[in-house]
Motif scaffolding. Structure first.
Motif, mmCIF file in Angstrom:
data_model
loop_
_atom_site.group_PDB
_atom_site.id
_atom_site.type_symbol
_atom_site.label_atom_id
_atom_site.label_comp_id
_atom_site.label_asym_id
_atom_site.label_seq_id
_atom_site.Cartn_x
_atom_site.Cartn_y
_atom_site.Cartn_z
ATOM 1 N N MET A 150 -43.248 10.633 -85.453
ATOM 2 C CA MET A 150 -42.571 11.891 -85.160
ATOM 3 C C MET A 150 -43.621 12.947 -84.815
ATOM 4 N N ILE A 189 -35.678 11.552 -93.145
ATOM 5 C CA ILE A 189 -36.438 11.025 -92.007
ATOM 6 C C ILE A 189 -37.785 10.482 -92.444
ATOM 7 N N TRP A 241 -33.032 9.165 -82.743
ATOM 8 C CA TRP A 241 -34.388 9.589 -83.101
ATOM 9 C C TRP A 241 -34.958 10.535 -82.044
ATOM 10 N N PHE A 259 -31.513 8.838 -88.933
ATOM 11 C CA PHE A 259 -31.858 8.627 -87.531
ATOM 12 C C PHE A 259 -31.920 7.148 -87.155
ATOM 13 N N GLN A 315 -41.917 5.931 -88.450
ATOM 14 C CA GLN A 315 -41.050 4.785 -88.704
ATOM 15 C C GLN A 315 -41.879 3.504 -88.707
#
Length: 392
Positions: free
Chosen positions: A192, A180, A161, A125, A184
């Motif tokens: 997420m 993933i 993303w 992503f 992040q």
């Protein structure tokens, strides 16, 4: 003339000679409040006696023998991780980048052994960071990471993303895995949502695709849980771990279910240093401390208090800050300037933060940060913001 240290970093003119908990001492005697922890590495703070004692005790016995022999410290750490996670098995590395490399090999070997050798594609992503090796930059192909390093390793599909519809359309009979980060780090402290992690798990279950979580930065208690995916109540098939697990000693790991790791038999992977007695003794001390009853309760309590105070900081400094991101002690302040400029301004206030993408300044303190240090951190962040606002 090129310097003796390869100039791949633009280093700050700071020379730290000692660390004490959440503090770094410059050679001129200044004490910096460290809200970076070596980029989420010093999970228990600098020179924590628990970690130091584990290191010294093992160093006085045995450092290295190679993986040609049984290593009791490695076995003990693997057992500890298996007992506290979804995993059935663990391979130890020296870094997160090495963990990424093994994960790529593991998921492709899985499908080869299942009689589907064409199932090699790995979906990743935008905004991701998985390391700087050939496979890792192919999985996160930003211009900064890949320019001049082509041709890129094939077999990676990079998606926007959070675009679940695009993800569903991208999974085919050639898809080996989805890779993933639940949160992040380098990408700007992007969390997420739980429902999307659950949807990922459901999609992988329906298609047979392996789910790989990169918890190199967001794992080891940083989110307030041992691993960030626990908040969503889902588990991966493979997980990458590093940074905080060694508390400052170079250590990484790949955790996997028995099924996902089934292709990795004797001779398929190795490491000279990975899982050495010294690193695993330190890692065991770190993991044991983080999993002690009440430890993560305190991280969650202080993390919530920190975020609340940062929300107030944003409200009080609207010309400098836009928003707060993150959870636990993995927090970010989105700033209205280059994040490196805010970080540099913080040095004048003897404050250490870490820049990230999307104009975000990362706040990654030691998990042992005290309430008094938390209050001091907010004060220094506020002072830094006001210094910036006062400049013409």
């Amino acid at each position: 003339m090129i310097p003796s240290v390869l100039p791949t970093y633009s280093r700050a003119p700071l020379h730290f000679v000692k660390g004490e908990g959440s503090w770094l001492i410059e050679e001129d005697g200044r004490r910096f409040l460290d809200l970076g922890s070596g980029i989420a590495v010093a999970a228990l703070g600098h020179s924590n006696p628990v970690v130091v004692n584990a290191l010294v005790d093992q160093a006085n016995k045995l450092w290295h023998v190679s993986n040609l022999y049984e290593i009791p410290q490695q076995q003990a750490l693997a057992d500890k991780l298996v007992d506290n996670t979804f995993a059935d098995t663990v391979f130890f590395t020296n870094s997160g980048t090495e963990a990424t490399e093994l994960a790529v090999k593991m998921v492709r070997k899985y499908w080869y052994e299942k009689g589907q050798p064409d199932r090699v594609e790995i979906i990743s992503f935008t905004g991701a960071f998985h390391g700087r090796s050939a496979a890792a930059i192919a999985a996160a192909p930003t211009e900064k990471m890949v320019k001049g390093f082509g041709p890129l390793l094939p077999g990676f599909v990079n998606l926007k993303w959070g675009d679940m519809e695009a993800l569903k359309a991208a999974v085919t009979d050639k898809t080996a895995a989805i890779l993933i980060e639940p949160i992040q780090g380098e990408g700007g402290i992007n969390v997420m949502p739980d429902e999307q992690l659950k949807a990922l798990r459901k999609l992988c279950d329906e298609t047979g695709t392996l789910l790989v979580f990169d918890e190199i930065q967001c794992g080891m208690g940083r989110s307030g849980r041992l691993f960030a995916h626990e908040w969503a109540g889902v588990t991966p098939d493979v997980m990458l771990v590093a940074k905080g697990i060694g508390g400052g000693f170079p250590l990484g790991a790949v955790l996997a279910t028995e099924d996902a790791a089934s292709g990795m038999v004797a001779g398929t992977h190795g490491s000279t240093y990975g899982g050495n007695p010294l690193g695993c003794a330190v890692g065991l001390a770190v993991v044991t401390a983080i999993t002690e009853p009440g430890f993560l309760d305190e991280v969650r309590r202080k993390g919530s208090a920190f975020r609340q105070k940062l929300e107030g900081l944003v409200a009080d400094n609207p010309d400098v800050f836009e928003e707060v991101r993150g959870t636990g002690f993995m927090l970010g302040l989105k700033v209205k300037m280059a994040p490196a400029d805010f970080v540099k301004a913080g040095y004048a206030r003897e404050l250490i933060t870490v820049p990230a993408a999307d104009n975000v300044v990362r706040i990654l303190p030691a998990l042992t940060l005290s309430d008094e240090e938390l209050a001091e951190a907010v004060s220094r962040l506020d002072a830094t913001a006001k210094d910036i606002a006062a400049k013409p």
